[in-house]
Structures are given as C-alpha cells and as structure tokens.
Design a protein around this motif. Structure first.
Motif: not given
Length: 121
Positions: A84-85, A87-91, A108, A106
């Motif tokens: 999981q990214n 910086d952006d947990g949705r990625e 979503s 990557k």
C-alpha cells in the motif's frame, strides 16, 4: 373536545402499532427460511467457489476458492509485503507477482474487485 382528540390520536397510534406488529410477524415467519439459505456451504454469489487464473493463483494459491477468500488473501498479501502506498493508502503498488495481474505499476484499491473478476472462472 380535548379528550376526543386525544382518544382519536391513541386509536391511530394503536393501529400503527398493530401494523408494525403484523409486519414483524411476517418477517419472523420468513426468518427460518432465510437462515437456512445463509448457512455455510452455500454456493451462490460471493460464496461460490471459483477457479483463479494462473496470474491470480500466484498470489492467492491454487484450487477453487470463494470470492471472499480471494479478496482476503489478496489483502493479506498486500499488507504482508507492504504494497500500500504510504502517501495514499488507497493505492496499491505492484510487485513481481501483482504486476502481471494488474498490468500497471499501481492501481486503486477500488479496482481490485474488477481485476479479481477478470481473473476467475
């Protein structure tokens, strides 16, 4: 006059209560049948066993699995490998196993179900 109005309101409230009780009775008569359908071992919808493609099997394992199991194993793999990214947990970032499955570097997390659906039969 005030008592007549009050009596009328109480009568209306009693009728609404009776209607609610009747709907509960109908719902309770349906509950046992619904309970049987929702028991473990059913083979419909999300609980139906599906065969993962070779790309998906590299992540979740071989053999027929329920879609719910596939989603759980995908998330288990993603979290275990810290994909999981931050910086952006949705990625979700692809590694060597997820790259061929995703077709991108990557994706979503909202695309996971679409990817899974495309890779099961």
């Amino acid at each position: 006059m005030a008592t007549a109005k009050k009596a009328s309101e109480m009568k209306a409230a009693g009728k609404a209560g009776a209607d609610k009780a009747a709907s509960k009775k109908t719902a309770s008569t349906k509950a046992p049948a619904e309970k049987k359908a929702s028991a473990k071992g059913r083979s419909d919808g999300a609980h139906a066993k599906v065969k993962p493609s070779d790309k998906l099997a590299a992540v979740v394992g071989e053999g027929p699995l329920a879609r719910t199991e596939i989603v759980s194993k995908m998330w288990e793999y993603i979290k275990k490998n810290k994909l999981q990214n931050p910086d952006d947990g949705r990625e979700i970032m692809a590694d060597d196993k997820l790259g061929p499955l995703f077709g991108e570097k990557k994706v979503s997390m909202f695309q996971l179900n679409k990817i899974i659906s495309a890779n099961v039969s």
